[in-house]
Design a protein around this motif. Structure first.
Motif, PDB file in Angstrom:
ATOM      1  N   ARG A  70       0.870  -1.141  -0.147  1.00 55.08           N
ATOM      2  CA  ARG A  70      -0.091   0.117   0.090  1.00 55.08           C
ATOM      3  C   ARG A  70       0.906   1.186  -0.094  1.00 55.08           C
ATOM      4  O   ARG A  70       0.480   2.445   0.134  1.00 55.08           O
ATOM      5  N   SER A  71       2.091   1.119   0.080  1.00 54.11           N
ATOM      6  CA  SER A  71       2.948   2.255   0.075  1.00 54.11           C
ATOM      7  C   SER A  71       4.217   2.481  -1.020  1.00 54.11           C
ATOM      8  O   SER A  71       4.383   1.262  -1.580  1.00 54.11           O
ATOM      9  N   ARG A  72       4.505   3.695  -1.514  1.00 59.08           N
ATOM     10  CA  ARG A  72       5.654   3.754  -2.353  1.00 59.08           C
ATOM     11  C   ARG A  72       6.546   4.754  -1.534  1.00 59.08           C
ATOM     12  O   ARG A  72       5.911   5.980  -1.061  1.00 59.08           O
ATOM     13  N   THR A  73       7.752   4.507  -1.764  1.00 63.72           N
ATOM     14  CA  THR A  73       8.762   5.790  -1.129  1.00 63.72           C
ATOM     15  C   THR A  73       9.732   5.842  -2.453  1.00 63.72           C
ATOM     16  O   THR A  73       9.963   5.198  -3.208  1.00 63.72           O
ATOM     17  N   VAL A  74       9.787   7.224  -2.605  1.00 58.72           N
ATOM     18  CA  VAL A  74      10.489   7.913  -3.841  1.00 58.72           C
ATOM     19  C   VAL A  74      11.490   8.753  -3.274  1.00 58.72           C
ATOM     20  O   VAL A  74      11.415   9.575  -2.381  1.00 58.72           O
ATOM     21  N   ASP A  75      12.787   8.731  -3.764  1.00 60.59           N
ATOM     22  CA  ASP A  75      13.607   9.608  -3.734  1.00 60.59           C
ATOM     23  C   ASP A  75      13.764  10.682  -4.581  1.00 60.59           C
ATOM     24  O   ASP A  75      13.654  10.362  -5.756  1.00 60.59           O
ATOM     25  N   PHE A  76      14.079  11.886  -4.209  1.00 54.65           N
ATOM     26  CA  PHE A  76      14.139  12.940  -5.242  1.00 54.65           C
ATOM     27  C   PHE A  76      15.352  13.938  -5.024  1.00 54.65           C
ATOM     28  O   PHE A  76      16.011  13.857  -4.042  1.00 54.65           O
ATOM     29  N   GLU A  77      15.780  14.075  -6.183  1.00 53.34           N
ATOM     30  CA  GLU A  77      17.392  15.054  -6.068  1.00 53.34           C
ATOM     31  C   GLU A  77      17.077  16.065  -7.021  1.00 53.34           C
ATOM     32  O   GLU A  77      16.505  16.017  -8.100  1.00 53.34           O
ATOM     33  N   LEU A  78      17.222  17.537  -6.594  1.00 54.26           N
ATOM     34  CA  LEU A  78      17.195  18.435  -7.487  1.00 54.26           C
ATOM     35  C   LEU A  78      18.562  19.081  -7.686  1.00 54.26           C
ATOM     36  O   LEU A  78      19.480  19.222  -6.608  1.00 54.26           O
ATOM     37  N   ARG A  79      18.873  19.348  -8.957  1.00 56.58           N
ATOM     38  CA  ARG A  79      20.318  19.696  -9.610  1.00 56.58           C
ATOM     39  C   ARG A  79      20.353  20.964 -10.207  1.00 56.58           C
ATOM     40  O   ARG A  79      19.353  21.179 -11.231  1.00 56.58           O
ATOM     41  N   ILE A  80      21.051  21.890 -10.051  1.00 59.00           N
ATOM     42  CA  ILE A  80      21.324  22.928 -10.720  1.00 59.00           C
ATOM     43  C   ILE A  80      22.084  22.880 -12.199  1.00 59.00           C
ATOM     44  O   ILE A  80      23.221  22.324 -11.844  1.00 59.00           O
ATOM     45  N   ILE A  81      21.700  22.860 -13.040  1.00 62.11           N
ATOM     46  CA  ILE A  81      22.529  22.690 -14.187  1.00 62.11           C
ATOM     47  C   ILE A  81      23.150  23.946 -14.826  1.00 62.11           C
ATOM     48  O   ILE A  81      24.215  23.616 -15.582  1.00 62.11           O
ATOM     49  N   CYS A  82      22.474  25.124 -14.885  1.00 64.68           N
ATOM     50  CA  CYS A  82      22.973  26.209 -15.343  1.00 64.68           C
ATOM     51  C   CYS A  82      22.866  27.476 -14.255  1.00 64.68           C
ATOM     52  O   CYS A  82      21.781  27.430 -13.545  1.00 64.68           O
ATOM     53  N   ARG A  83      23.874  28.162 -14.029  1.00 67.91           N
ATOM     54  CA  ARG A  83      23.656  29.134 -12.825  1.00 67.91           C
ATOM     55  C   ARG A  83      23.601  30.495 -13.602  1.00 67.91           C
ATOM     56  O   ARG A  83      24.245  30.742 -14.471  1.00 67.91           O
ATOM     57  N   SER A  84      22.557  31.212 -12.824  1.00 70.26           N
ATOM     58  CA  SER A  84      22.315  32.702 -13.155  1.00 70.26           C
ATOM     59  C   SER A  84      23.472  33.492 -13.319  1.00 70.26           C
ATOM     60  O   SER A  84      24.388  33.382 -12.429  1.00 70.26           O
ATOM     61  N   VAL A  85      23.670  34.262 -14.249  1.00 67.50           N
ATOM     62  CA  VAL A  85      24.945  35.085 -14.651  1.00 67.50           C
ATOM     63  C   VAL A  85      24.697  36.547 -13.749  1.00 67.50           C
ATOM     64  O   VAL A  85      25.384  37.027 -13.160  1.00 67.50           O
ATOM     65  N   ASP A  86      23.468  37.062 -13.963  1.00 65.05           N
ATOM     66  CA  ASP A  86      23.138  38.309 -13.390  1.00 65.05           C
ATOM     67  C   ASP A  86      21.650  38.423 -13.484  1.00 65.05           C
ATOM     68  O   ASP A  86      20.860  37.502 -13.796  1.00 65.05           O
ATOM     69  N   ASP A  87      21.375  39.720 -13.343  1.00 60.68           N
ATOM     70  CA  ASP A  87      19.826  40.100 -13.394  1.00 60.68           C
ATOM     71  C   ASP A  87      19.244  39.965 -14.547  1.00 60.68           C
ATOM     72  O   ASP A  87      18.146  40.258 -14.723  1.00 60.68           O
ATOM     73  N   SER A  88      20.123  39.785 -15.472  1.00 58.89           N
ATOM     74  CA  SER A  88      19.587  40.000 -16.997  1.00 58.89           C
ATOM     75  C   SER A  88      18.930  38.788 -17.559  1.00 58.89           C
ATOM     76  O   SER A  88      17.953  38.721 -18.392  1.00 58.89           O
ATOM     77  N   GLY A  89      18.697  37.703 -16.523  1.00 56.00           N
ATOM     78  CA  GLY A  89      18.075  36.146 -17.050  1.00 56.00           C
ATOM     79  C   GLY A  89      19.105  35.347 -17.723  1.00 56.00           C
ATOM     80  O   GLY A  89      18.470  34.331 -17.841  1.00 56.00           O
ATOM     81  N   ARG A  90      20.277  35.886 -17.831  1.00 57.90           N
ATOM     82  CA  ARG A  90      21.112  34.917 -18.653  1.00 57.90           C
ATOM     83  C   ARG A  90      21.477  33.728 -17.750  1.00 57.90           C
ATOM     84  O   ARG A  90      21.749  34.208 -16.351  1.00 57.90           O
ATOM     85  N   ALA A  91      21.956  32.718 -18.208  1.00 57.80           N
ATOM     86  CA  ALA A  91      22.420  31.644 -17.396  1.00 57.80           C
ATOM     87  C   ALA A  91      23.481  30.907 -18.229  1.00 57.80           C
ATOM     88  O   ALA A  91      23.518  31.068 -19.568  1.00 57.80           O
ATOM     89  N   GLU A  92      24.643  30.459 -17.437  1.00 59.22           N
ATOM     90  CA  GLU A  92      25.582  29.695 -18.066  1.00 59.22           C
ATOM     91  C   GLU A  92      25.568  28.160 -17.453  1.00 59.22           C
ATOM     92  O   GLU A  92      25.442  28.124 -16.395  1.00 59.22           O
ATOM     93  N   ALA A  93      25.940  27.209 -18.631  1.00 54.62           N
ATOM     94  CA  ALA A  93      25.993  25.765 -18.191  1.00 54.62           C
ATOM     95  C   ALA A  93      26.982  25.612 -17.346  1.00 54.62           C
ATOM     96  O   ALA A  93      28.072  26.135 -17.526  1.00 54.62           O
TER      97      ALA A  93
END
Length: 73
Positions: A25-48
């Motif tokens: 009756r149960s399910r256990t799920v593992d979650f992982e959140l990864r950052i793949i591109c980082r914000s460069v500045d307030d312009s909305g640009r991001a670099e891989a």
């Protein structure tokens, strides 16, 4: 839930969910959140990033009540 690194506005993230265990009756799920591109500045640009940064890990368990599980089974 583990918070391992900050996530900033403009970062690009991916989330992975893996079934860790399955009961009657149960399910256990593992979650992982990864950052793949980082914000460069307030312009909305991001670099891989060369390597993803693990920002959050979590484990969740969902249990179906017995009366619902028997009705569906």
């Amino acid at each position: 839930m583990e918070f391992l690194a900050p996530v900033r506005g403009g970062d690009v993230v991916e989330v992975e969910a893996r079934l860790a265990s399955k009961g009657r009756r149960s399910r256990t799920v593992d979650f992982e959140l990864r950052i793949i591109c980082r914000s460069v500045d307030d312009s909305g640009r991001a670099e891989a990033l060369a390597e993803p940064v693990v920002a959050t890990r979590a484990r969740g368990t969902a249990v179906v009540p017995a009366d619902v599980a028997t009705a569906a089974g």
